[in-house]
Design a protein around this motif. Structure first.
Motif, PDB file in Angstrom:
ATOM      1  N   ILE A  20      -4.095 128.073  63.087  1.00 30.97           N
ATOM      2  CA  ILE A  20      -4.252 127.209  64.253  1.00 30.97           C
ATOM      3  C   ILE A  20      -5.356 126.197  63.994  1.00 30.97           C
ATOM      4  CG2 ILE A  20      -4.919 127.147  66.695  1.00 30.97           C
ATOM      5  CD1 ILE A  20      -3.692 129.931  66.964  1.00 30.97           C
ATOM      6  N   SER A  21      -5.107 124.973  64.390  1.00 28.56           N
ATOM      7  CA  SER A  21      -6.116 123.916  64.305  1.00 28.56           C
ATOM      8  C   SER A  21      -6.830 123.853  65.648  1.00 28.56           C
ATOM      9  CB  SER A  21      -5.419 122.586  63.993  1.00 28.56           C
ATOM     10  OG  SER A  21      -6.267 121.522  64.262  1.00 28.56           O
ATOM     11  N   TRP A  22      -8.001 124.472  65.748  1.00 24.80           N
ATOM     12  CA  TRP A  22      -8.723 124.555  67.009  1.00 24.80           C
ATOM     13  C   TRP A  22      -9.461 123.255  67.279  1.00 24.80           C
ATOM     14  CZ3 TRP A  22      -7.519 128.551  69.949  1.00 24.80           C
ATOM     15  CH2 TRP A  22      -7.039 129.699  69.334  1.00 24.80           C
ATOM     16  N   PRO A  23      -9.463 122.773  68.520  1.00 26.31           N
ATOM     17  CA  PRO A  23     -10.175 121.527  68.840  1.00 26.31           C
ATOM     18  C   PRO A  23     -11.686 121.755  68.822  1.00 26.31           C
ATOM     19  CG  PRO A  23      -9.286 122.495  70.836  1.00 26.31           C
ATOM     20  CD  PRO A  23      -8.772 123.324  69.694  1.00 26.31           C
ATOM     21  N   THR A  24     -12.413 120.684  68.551  1.00 24.93           N
ATOM     22  CA  THR A  24     -13.868 120.774  68.580  1.00 24.93           C
ATOM     23  C   THR A  24     -14.343 120.740  70.035  1.00 24.93           C
ATOM     24  OG1 THR A  24     -14.157 118.382  68.497  1.00 24.93           O
ATOM     25  CG2 THR A  24     -14.033 119.533  66.387  1.00 24.93           C
ATOM     26  N   ARG A  25     -15.596 121.080  70.227  1.00 25.88           N
ATOM     27  CA  ARG A  25     -16.163 121.066  71.576  1.00 25.88           C
ATOM     28  C   ARG A  25     -16.101 119.652  72.159  1.00 25.88           C
ATOM     29  NH1 ARG A  25     -19.364 124.410  74.474  1.00 25.88           N
ATOM     30  NH2 ARG A  25     -19.589 125.841  72.729  1.00 25.88           N
ATOM     31  N   ARG A  26     -16.349 118.646  71.325  1.00 24.08           N
ATOM     32  CA  ARG A  26     -16.319 117.251  71.774  1.00 24.08           C
ATOM     33  C   ARG A  26     -14.909 116.860  72.219  1.00 24.08           C
ATOM     34  NH1 ARG A  26     -15.823 111.902  69.744  1.00 24.08           N
ATOM     35  NH2 ARG A  26     -17.305 110.518  70.737  1.00 24.08           N
ATOM     36  N   GLU A  27     -13.889 117.265  71.460  1.00 26.04           N
ATOM     37  CA  GLU A  27     -12.503 116.950  71.827  1.00 26.04           C
ATOM     38  C   GLU A  27     -12.129 117.603  73.155  1.00 26.04           C
ATOM     39  OE1 GLU A  27     -10.334 116.457  67.483  1.00 26.04           O
ATOM     40  OE2 GLU A  27     -10.566 118.460  68.339  1.00 26.04           O
ATOM     41  N   VAL A  28     -12.548 118.836  73.345  1.00 22.64           N
ATOM     42  CA  VAL A  28     -12.256 119.534  74.606  1.00 22.64           C
ATOM     43  C   VAL A  28     -12.938 118.837  75.767  1.00 22.64           C
ATOM     44  CG1 VAL A  28     -12.586 121.692  75.875  1.00 22.64           C
ATOM     45  CG2 VAL A  28     -11.842 121.761  73.501  1.00 22.64           C
ATOM     46  N   LEU A  29     -14.207 118.453  75.572  1.00 23.87           N
ATOM     47  CA  LEU A  29     -14.945 117.773  76.628  1.00 23.87           C
ATOM     48  C   LEU A  29     -14.296 116.432  76.968  1.00 23.87           C
ATOM     49  CD1 LEU A  29     -17.439 117.774  78.457  1.00 23.87           C
ATOM     50  CD2 LEU A  29     -18.654 116.604  76.618  1.00 23.87           C
ATOM     51  N   THR A  31     -11.143 115.395  76.471  1.00 24.32           N
ATOM     52  CA  THR A  31      -9.842 115.541  77.119  1.00 24.32           C
ATOM     53  C   THR A  31      -9.986 116.069  78.547  1.00 24.32           C
ATOM     54  OG1 THR A  31      -9.537 117.696  76.050  1.00 24.32           O
ATOM     55  CG2 THR A  31      -8.504 115.805  74.994  1.00 24.32           C
ATOM     56  N   THR A  32     -10.970 116.931  78.786  1.00 26.12           N
ATOM     57  CA  THR A  32     -11.213 117.424  80.140  1.00 26.12           C
ATOM     58  C   THR A  32     -11.645 116.293  81.062  1.00 26.12           C
ATOM     59  OG1 THR A  32     -11.832 119.593  79.268  1.00 26.12           O
ATOM     60  CG2 THR A  32     -12.539 119.073  81.511  1.00 26.12           C
ATOM     61  N   VAL A  33     -12.560 115.461  80.577  1.00 29.65           N
ATOM     62  CA  VAL A  33     -13.017 114.321  81.371  1.00 29.65           C
ATOM     63  C   VAL A  33     -11.854 113.376  81.644  1.00 29.65           C
ATOM     64  CG1 VAL A  33     -14.480 112.260  81.299  1.00 29.65           C
ATOM     65  CG2 VAL A  33     -15.426 114.475  80.658  1.00 29.65           C
ATOM     66  N   MET A  34     -11.025 113.124  80.637  1.00 29.42           N
ATOM     67  CA  MET A  34      -9.876 112.235  80.827  1.00 29.42           C
ATOM     68  C   MET A  34      -8.896 112.797  81.855  1.00 29.42           C
ATOM     69  SD  MET A  34     -10.361 109.505  79.256  1.00 29.42           S
ATOM     70  CE  MET A  34      -8.762 108.791  79.533  1.00 29.42           C
ATOM     71  N   VAL A  35      -8.694 114.094  81.851  1.00 28.56           N
ATOM     72  CA  VAL A  35      -7.802 114.709  82.843  1.00 28.56           C
ATOM     73  C   VAL A  35      -8.354 114.504  84.249  1.00 28.56           C
ATOM     74  CG1 VAL A  35      -6.969 116.930  83.719  1.00 28.56           C
ATOM     75  CG2 VAL A  35      -6.723 116.384  81.305  1.00 28.56           C
ATOM     76  N   PHE A  36      -9.662 114.693  84.432  1.00 30.42           N
ATOM     77  CA  PHE A  36     -10.255 114.493  85.750  1.00 30.42           C
ATOM     78  C   PHE A  36     -10.167 113.032  86.182  1.00 30.42           C
ATOM     79  CE2 PHE A  36     -12.496 118.603  85.078  1.00 30.42           C
ATOM     80  CZ  PHE A  36     -12.078 119.220  86.236  1.00 30.42           C
TER      81      PHE A  36
END
Length: 65
Positions: A20-29, A31-36
């Motif tokens: 599995i290619s796990w996302p970095t903390r920055r990528e998660v942050l 994408t979360t901000v973009m969703v909001f």
């Protein structure tokens, strides 16, 4: 259906998880901000559409009612 013993199963699971290619903390942050942000824009859009439809219907019903 083939039976797999528990040790082989755990080995297979570990092998798949390592692929599995796990996302970095920055990528998660990000994408979360973009969703909001997109959720807020969508909510604003539908609120404006609702206001426009309500105003139009009230005007239409006021004219003929």
């Amino acid at each position: 259906m083939a039976k797999t013993n528990p040790v082989q199963f755990v080995q297979q699971v570990r092998a798949e998880v390592s692929k599995i290619s796990w996302p970095t903390r920055r990528e998660v942050l990000l994408t979360t901000v973009m969703v909001f942000i997109m959720a807020a824009i969508t909510a604003l859009f539908f609120a404006l559409v609702d206001i426009l439809i309500r105003t139009g219907l009230q005007g239409l019903l006021g004219m003929f009612g």
